[in-house]
Design a protein around this motif. Structure first.
Motif, PDB file in Angstrom:
ATOM      1  N   ASN A   1       0.891  -1.177   0.074  1.00 11.80           N
ATOM      2  CA  ASN A   1       0.011  -0.037   0.156  1.00 11.80           C
ATOM      3  C   ASN A   1       0.836   1.286  -0.045  1.00 11.80           C
ATOM      4  O   ASN A   1       1.978   1.285   0.634  1.00 11.80           O
ATOM      5  CB  ASN A   1      -1.038   0.089   1.287  1.00 11.80           C
ATOM      6  N   THR A   2       0.495   2.143  -0.686  1.00  8.80           N
ATOM      7  CA  THR A   2       1.182   3.407  -0.814  1.00  8.80           C
ATOM      8  C   THR A   2       0.653   4.687  -0.575  1.00  8.80           C
ATOM      9  O   THR A   2       0.030   5.174  -1.461  1.00  8.80           O
ATOM     10  CB  THR A   2       1.822   3.603  -2.231  1.00  8.80           C
ATOM     11  N   ARG A   3       0.347   4.875   0.597  1.00  6.89           N
ATOM     12  CA  ARG A   3      -0.928   6.085   1.191  1.00  6.89           C
ATOM     13  C   ARG A   3      -0.199   7.320   0.732  1.00  6.89           C
ATOM     14  O   ARG A   3      -1.027   8.151   0.755  1.00  6.89           O
ATOM     15  CB  ARG A   3      -0.892   5.792   2.447  1.00  6.89           C
ATOM     16  N   TYR A   4       1.150   7.649   0.514  1.00 10.28           N
ATOM     17  CA  TYR A   4       1.529   8.858   0.175  1.00 10.28           C
ATOM     18  C   TYR A   4       2.129   8.834  -1.169  1.00 10.28           C
ATOM     19  O   TYR A   4       2.888   9.499  -1.682  1.00 10.28           O
ATOM     20  CB  TYR A   4       2.875   9.211   1.119  1.00 10.28           C
TER      21      TYR A   4
ATOM     22  N   HIS B   1       8.289   4.575  -0.032  1.00  9.88           N
ATOM     23  CA  HIS B   1       7.317   4.875  -0.925  1.00  9.88           C
ATOM     24  C   HIS B   1       6.723   6.195  -0.257  1.00  9.88           C
ATOM     25  O   HIS B   1       5.699   6.158   0.604  1.00  9.88           O
ATOM     26  CB  HIS B   1       6.129   3.866  -1.416  1.00  9.88           C
ATOM     27  N   LEU B   2       6.909   7.189  -0.758  1.00 13.11           N
ATOM     28  CA  LEU B   2       6.407   8.566  -0.255  1.00 13.11           C
ATOM     29  C   LEU B   2       6.884   9.470  -1.188  1.00 13.11           C
ATOM     30  O   LEU B   2       7.900   9.941  -1.600  1.00 13.11           O
ATOM     31  CB  LEU B   2       7.189   8.671   1.022  1.00 13.11           C
TER      32      LEU B   2
ATOM     33  N   ASP C   1      10.019   7.380   8.787  1.00 20.23           N
ATOM     34  CA  ASP C   1      10.494   6.339   9.307  1.00 20.23           C
ATOM     35  C   ASP C   1       9.641   5.057   9.096  1.00 20.23           C
ATOM     36  O   ASP C   1       9.931   4.180   8.934  1.00 20.23           O
ATOM     37  CB  ASP C   1      10.914   6.694  10.787  1.00 20.23           C
ATOM     38  N   PHE C   2       8.313   5.354   9.449  1.00 17.38           N
ATOM     39  CA  PHE C   2       7.352   4.299   9.013  1.00 17.38           C
ATOM     40  C   PHE C   2       7.437   3.685   7.688  1.00 17.38           C
ATOM     41  O   PHE C   2       7.802   2.337   7.468  1.00 17.38           O
ATOM     42  CB  PHE C   2       5.768   4.597   9.629  1.00 17.38           C
TER      43      PHE C   2
ATOM     44  N   TYR D   1       8.616   0.220   6.487  1.00 15.02           N
ATOM     45  CA  TYR D   1       7.614  -0.799   5.387  1.00 15.02           C
ATOM     46  C   TYR D   1       8.066  -1.280   4.279  1.00 15.02           C
ATOM     47  O   TYR D   1       8.084  -2.306   3.988  1.00 15.02           O
ATOM     48  CB  TYR D   1       6.133   0.080   5.466  1.00 15.02           C
ATOM     49  N   TYR D   2       8.774  -0.446   3.542  1.00 17.35           N
ATOM     50  CA  TYR D   2       9.483  -0.620   2.363  1.00 17.35           C
ATOM     51  C   TYR D   2      10.478  -1.753   2.544  1.00 17.35           C
ATOM     52  O   TYR D   2      10.431  -2.740   1.636  1.00 17.35           O
ATOM     53  CB  TYR D   2       9.978   0.683   1.758  1.00 17.35           C
TER      54      TYR D   2
END
Ligand code: FEO
Length: 394
Positions: free
Chosen positions: A28-31, A169-170, A185-186, A190-191
């Motif tokens: 999932n890539t929320r950003y 992923h941001l 950091d999260f 996660y990546y």
């Protein structure tokens, strides 16, 4: 937003994809994300990576903000996954004279990406590309996370172009972590967890190549560029990829059991292995959290899977456990399979075959008992465990 300066004559020329909500099916890539590419200019010019094909126009425009495409001398392909290689063909149409540089392992993949007959040069580990005033040192880092992955260290500016290593992923208006208010950091963890963790054994070795480098900036292929204490991100990778089974003799027994018979076999085999000197842990497949299963796989010298057979198959909780093996570093781990059954006992063999398919080393003897394990069968377990212990210790 176009090109961004990172250092003197070094620019980010990647693209943003802020609307992306799922990456490669698994994340999932929320950003959203970014597809980072970098332009390094000395007397000659190297472009490091390209972009996903859908963003070709924006990518080429960002490069053009700094120099005409005709002035690019080298395209460095750090690995060939399509999110970074999709725009290569269009770039070569604009400038067919570009020299393509990649790892030796990447050459056949690059050919399959561009489908053109043209030279592609494989670089060597520690080879230096002298651009005239800027030197790029190539570092081959296989399986971080593709077999063809490599990085570069720009010696004059201390910039590590780290491919997918240390990526996140941001997508943000800012490229640099210190100006980003989102939870970097999260996303960084996660990546690593979703993309890098299965390759921990390779990454641990690759990280050693970074030890002697005076790294001032880490410039990965996705997300932010790290220029505040970049070493901390390398240290986190070292922690996360440490061998969790080192110094232990742990065997974890994963089992599912409707009537207690498969559980009894698991506990009996576990007791036998304890006598052989192993530390034992048990996990009821119907009641374990995925992360605890993943951690147990990594911490164990060997794993045992016990399943009943229903309708000619192993049961779903066991398949759910097995589906987690490829999400961690499990290739080459020792495994054995057991189970109680009523009719054919097909599930036991299916589990053993699947584990072999996942490249675990599976003990050739599956321990089977029809319905309630008899005293005779339970008495056979001590000898079975002796053979199994020899396999686990081999
Ligand atoms: Fe971001 Fe492995 O591609």
């Amino acid at each position: 937003m176009g090109a961004i300066k990172i250092a003197e004559n070094v620019h980010w020329v990647g693209v943003r994809d802020p609307q992306l909500r799922k990456f490669d099916i698994i994340m999932n890539t929320r950003y959203g994300t970014t597809y980072n590419a970098y332009l390094v200019r000395g007397e000659k010019t190297a472009l490091i990576d390209a972009s996903k094909a859908d963003f070709t126009g924006q990518f080429l425009d960002n490069v053009r903000e700094i120099i005409p495409l005709s002035q690019i001398d080298y395209l460095v392909v750090n690995h060939t996954e399509p999110d970074h290689s999709g725009a290569i063909t269009a770039l070569l149409e604009e400038n067919p004279r570009i020299d393509l540089l990649c790892s030796g392992a990447a050459i056949p993949f690059v050919k399959n990406v561009i489908n053109l007959e043209r030279p592609i040069r494989g670089v060597k580990d520690n080879e230096i590309l002298d651009l005239g005033g800027k030197k790029l040192r190539f570092l081959l880092t296989p399986y971080m996370h593709w077999p063809d992955t490599m990085m570069e260290f720009l010696e004059e500016d201390g910039i590590l172009f780290s491919c997918d290593g240390f990526a996140a992923h941001l997508s943000d208006d800012s490229l640099f972590t210190e100006a980003i208010e989102k939870d970097v950091d999260f996303e960084f963890h996660y990546y690593w967890d979703a993309i890098m963790r299965p390759f921990s054994n390779y990454i641990r070795k690759n990280l050693l190549k970074l030890d002697g480098l005076d790294i001032k900036i880490i410039a990965p292929s996705h997300g932010p560029v790290f220029r505040e204490n970049p070493r901390q991100y390398i240290e986190r990778y070292k922690d996360w990829t440490a061998d969790k089974s080192a110094g232990r003799n742990l065997v974890t027994v994963f089992y599912a059991s409707s009537y207690g018979n498969t559980k009894l076999l698991g506990e009996s085999i576990g007791a036998g292995l304890m006598k052989e000197g192993f530390e034992l842990s048990y996990c009821d497949a119907e009641n374990c959290e995925p992360e605890s299963v993943r951690a147990a796989i990594e911490a164990s010298r060997g794993v045992l899977l016990g399943t009943p057979t229903m309708n000619g198959d192993a049961v779903k909780p066991i398949w759910d456990i097995i589906n987690l093996f490829s999400t961690v570093s499990s290739v080459g781990k020792k495994a054995a399979v057991f189970g109680s059954f009523g009719w054919g006992g097909e599930g036991i063999k299916l589990v053993a075959d699947r584990l072999s398919g996942l490249k675990l080393k599976v003990f050739e003897e599956n321990f089977r008992a029809r319905l309630v394990p008899s005293e005779t069968e339970l008495n056979e377990i001590a000898a079975y465990c002796s053979r199994l212990a020899a396999f686990l210790n081999s």
